[in-house]
Scaffold this motif. Structure first.
Motif, PDB file in Angstrom:
ATOM      1  N   SER A   1     -35.275   9.140 -29.500  1.00  0.00           N
ATOM      2  CA  SER A   1     -35.160  10.466 -28.875  1.00  0.00           C
ATOM      3  C   SER A   1     -36.536  11.065 -28.616  1.00  0.00           C
ATOM      4  CB  SER A   1     -34.345  11.404 -29.778  1.00  0.00           C
ATOM      5  OG  SER A   1     -33.017  10.978 -29.897  1.00  0.00           O
ATOM      6  N   VAL A   2     -37.423  10.939 -29.594  1.00  0.00           N
ATOM      7  CA  VAL A   2     -38.788  11.457 -29.433  1.00  0.00           C
ATOM      8  C   VAL A   2     -39.499  10.739 -28.293  1.00  0.00           C
ATOM      9  CG1 VAL A   2     -41.044  11.699 -30.539  1.00  0.00           C
ATOM     10  CG2 VAL A   2     -38.960  12.135 -31.851  1.00  0.00           C
ATOM     11  N   ALA A   3     -39.335   9.419 -28.222  1.00  0.00           N
ATOM     12  CA  ALA A   3     -39.974   8.640 -27.162  1.00  0.00           C
ATOM     13  C   ALA A   3     -39.455   9.052 -25.783  1.00  0.00           C
ATOM     14  CB  ALA A   3     -39.732   7.147 -27.390  1.00  0.00           C
ATOM     15  N   LEU A   4     -38.150   9.309 -25.694  1.00  0.00           N
ATOM     16  CA  LEU A   4     -37.576   9.766 -24.421  1.00  0.00           C
ATOM     17  C   LEU A   4     -38.165  11.115 -24.017  1.00  0.00           C
ATOM     18  CD1 LEU A   4     -33.823   8.790 -24.952  1.00  0.00           C
ATOM     19  CD2 LEU A   4     -35.392   7.800 -23.270  1.00  0.00           C
ATOM     20  N   PHE A   5     -38.336  12.006 -25.001  1.00  0.00           N
ATOM     21  CA  PHE A   5     -38.921  13.305 -24.705  1.00  0.00           C
ATOM     22  C   PHE A   5     -40.375  13.167 -24.262  1.00  0.00           C
ATOM     23  CE2 PHE A   5     -41.489  16.913 -26.014  1.00  0.00           C
ATOM     24  CZ  PHE A   5     -40.848  17.955 -25.356  1.00  0.00           C
ATOM     25  N   VAL A   6     -41.141  12.343 -24.975  1.00  0.00           N
ATOM     26  CA  VAL A   6     -42.544  12.130 -24.625  1.00  0.00           C
ATOM     27  C   VAL A   6     -42.662  11.532 -23.226  1.00  0.00           C
ATOM     28  CG1 VAL A   6     -44.628  10.810 -25.198  1.00  0.00           C
ATOM     29  CG2 VAL A   6     -43.305  11.910 -27.015  1.00  0.00           C
TER      30      VAL A   6
ATOM     31  N   GLU B   1     -37.651  17.364 -11.857  1.00  0.00           N
ATOM     32  CA  GLU B   1     -38.865  16.853 -12.497  1.00  0.00           C
ATOM     33  C   GLU B   1     -38.722  15.368 -12.849  1.00  0.00           C
ATOM     34  OE1 GLU B   1     -39.923  21.152 -14.622  1.00  0.00           O
ATOM     35  OE2 GLU B   1     -38.951  19.526 -15.739  1.00  0.00           O
ATOM     36  N   VAL B   2     -37.561  15.016 -13.368  1.00  0.00           N
ATOM     37  CA  VAL B   2     -37.185  13.620 -13.597  1.00  0.00           C
ATOM     38  C   VAL B   2     -35.749  13.497 -13.131  1.00  0.00           C
ATOM     39  CG1 VAL B   2     -38.754  13.333 -15.567  1.00  0.00           C
ATOM     40  CG2 VAL B   2     -36.390  14.067 -15.956  1.00  0.00           C
ATOM     41  N   SER B   3     -35.205  12.287 -13.144  1.00  0.00           N
ATOM     42  CA  SER B   3     -33.830  12.136 -12.680  1.00  0.00           C
ATOM     43  C   SER B   3     -32.868  12.860 -13.624  1.00  0.00           C
ATOM     44  CB  SER B   3     -33.456  10.655 -12.595  1.00  0.00           C
ATOM     45  OG  SER B   3     -33.266  10.098 -13.881  1.00  0.00           O
ATOM     46  N   HIS B   4     -31.789  13.351 -13.065  1.00  0.00           N
ATOM     47  CA  HIS B   4     -30.770  14.039 -13.852  1.00  0.00           C
ATOM     48  C   HIS B   4     -30.169  13.090 -14.886  1.00  0.00           C
ATOM     49  CE1 HIS B   4     -28.128  17.294 -14.780  1.00  0.00           C
ATOM     50  NE2 HIS B   4     -27.037  16.668 -14.384  1.00  0.00           N
TER      51      HIS B   4
ATOM     52  N   PHE C   1     -30.530  14.131 -23.671  1.00  0.00           N
ATOM     53  CA  PHE C   1     -29.639  15.042 -24.388  1.00  0.00           C
ATOM     54  C   PHE C   1     -28.639  14.264 -25.237  1.00  0.00           C
ATOM     55  CE2 PHE C   1     -31.464  18.291 -21.909  1.00  0.00           C
ATOM     56  CZ  PHE C   1     -31.010  19.530 -22.334  1.00  0.00           C
ATOM     57  N   ALA C   2     -28.064  13.194 -24.662  1.00  0.00           N
ATOM     58  CA  ALA C   2     -27.076  12.405 -25.399  1.00  0.00           C
ATOM     59  C   ALA C   2     -27.684  11.792 -26.656  1.00  0.00           C
ATOM     60  CB  ALA C   2     -26.504  11.310 -24.501  1.00  0.00           C
ATOM     61  N   SER C   3     -28.915  11.307 -26.544  1.00  0.00           N
ATOM     62  CA  SER C   3     -29.601  10.715 -27.684  1.00  0.00           C
ATOM     63  C   SER C   3     -29.801  11.733 -28.795  1.00  0.00           C
ATOM     64  CB  SER C   3     -30.963  10.154 -27.238  1.00  0.00           C
ATOM     65  OG  SER C   3     -31.724   9.721 -28.341  1.00  0.00           O
ATOM     66  N   LEU C   4     -30.245  12.916 -28.445  1.00  0.00           N
ATOM     67  CA  LEU C   4     -30.497  13.959 -29.438  1.00  0.00           C
ATOM     68  C   LEU C   4     -29.198  14.444 -30.071  1.00  0.00           C
ATOM     69  CD1 LEU C   4     -33.217  15.706 -27.331  1.00  0.00           C
ATOM     70  CD2 LEU C   4     -33.579  15.011 -29.701  1.00  0.00           C
ATOM     71  N   ILE C   5     -28.167  14.620 -29.262  1.00  0.00           N
ATOM     72  CA  ILE C   5     -26.878  15.066 -29.791  1.00  0.00           C
ATOM     73  C   ILE C   5     -26.295  14.021 -30.734  1.00  0.00           C
ATOM     74  CG2 ILE C   5     -24.483  15.584 -29.169  1.00  0.00           C
ATOM     75  CD1 ILE C   5     -25.643  16.808 -26.552  1.00  0.00           C
ATOM     76  N   PHE C   6     -26.388  12.744 -30.352  1.00  0.00           N
ATOM     77  CA  PHE C   6     -25.905  11.669 -31.224  1.00  0.00           C
ATOM     78  C   PHE C   6     -26.615  11.699 -32.568  1.00  0.00           C
ATOM     79  CE2 PHE C   6     -26.886   7.502 -32.985  1.00  0.00           C
ATOM     80  CZ  PHE C   6     -25.612   7.060 -33.317  1.00  0.00           C
ATOM     81  N   ASN C   7     -27.937  11.815 -32.539  1.00  0.00           N
ATOM     82  CA  ASN C   7     -28.697  11.830 -33.786  1.00  0.00           C
ATOM     83  C   ASN C   7     -28.322  13.029 -34.649  1.00  0.00           C
ATOM     84  OD1 ASN C   7     -30.543   9.526 -33.887  1.00  0.00           O
ATOM     85  ND2 ASN C   7     -31.386  10.348 -32.006  1.00  0.00           N
ATOM     86  N   GLY C   8     -28.175  14.190 -34.021  1.00  0.00           N
ATOM     87  CA  GLY C   8     -27.778  15.367 -34.779  1.00  0.00           C
ATOM     88  C   GLY C   8     -26.427  15.182 -35.453  1.00  0.00           C
TER      89      GLY C   8
END
Length: 229
Positions: free
Chosen positions: A26-31, A105-108, A115-122
């Motif tokens: 998730s962090v890598a996707l954000f970066v 800014e990036v693809s939708h 978002f899915a990655s972060l929600i899954f981790n949470g």
């Protein structure tokens, strides 16, 4: 994969390593998004992910201490309160979907995966923290009462998500501004008809969380039964 890379780790350590690995994705996707877009839009998602880790850390410490101490010891009571207080943060991430939009800014699709990655981790962090407490309760109380307590915890999480999303209260406001929270909660209890959204929001999140946790619980029970056979 984790077992092959780190064969010397215990099963709990491998789970922890897998959770860290998933969070780092998730962090890598954000970066990656920040690098391409040259801005830190959605930075708050990483903050929410950090908060999502706290319930698992608190429940892990609690479960560890309960091996050699009573639940009513003050340190264990504090850990239980901290776990319960921060638990809604694990599931709060799903409410951040209201911020998902096509920014150009990036693809939708990329943002959707982020978002899915972060929600899954949470969710997985929160669910695992509940499982730990759930099994400890079962060692001490009747099964049906424990299930009712867990259902109550999930209901409180739904209500806490409402307080956070609609009224913008944070977990630490319980200490910083308890009377403000008490006023808002009592106002909605006294005048429920004027605040129907509290029931809708709390209800839909309770249904979501209870359904997902029911599956998680049954999977955990199935794995435990399989390991005994």
């Amino acid at each position: 994969m984790i077992k092959q890379v780190y064969p010397g780790l215990t099963s709990y350590q491998r789970v922890a390593a897998a959770l860290v690995y998933a969070s780092l994705i998730s962090v890598a996707l954000f970066v990656g998004r920040a690098f391409v877009s040259q801005n830190l839009r959605y930075w708050f998602l990483l903050w929410n992910l950090c908060l999502a880790w706290l319930p698992l850390l608190f429940s892990g410490l609690l479960v560890y201490r309960l091996r050699s101490s009573r639940w009513l010891e003050w340190k264990n009571i504090v850990l239980t309160a901290l776990w319960l207080g921060f638990l809604p943060n694990s599931f709060y991430l799903v409410s951040d979907l209201i911020h998902l939009r096509d920014t150009g800014e990036v693809s939708h699709l990329y943002d959707s995966v982020l978002f899915a990655s972060l929600i899954f981790n949470g969710f997985i962090l929160g669910l695992l923290s509940i499982l730990g407490v759930h099994y400890e309760l079962l060692k001490r109380f009747h099964r049906q009462k424990v299930h009712a307590v867990i259902a109550g915890v999930l209901f409180l999480c739904g209500f806490a998500i409402y307080l956070g999303r609609s009224l913008r209260w944070n977990t630490w406001d319980v200490l910083v501004n308890p009377f403000g929270i008490l006023f808002d909660v009592s106002e909605r209890v006294i005048n429920p008809i004027s605040h129907d959204q509290v029931f809708v929001t709390t209800g839909i999140f309770f249904l979501l969380l209870s359904g997902i946790y029911a599956v998680t619980w049954q999977l955990s029970e199935a794995f435990r039964d399989a390991s005994k056979s």
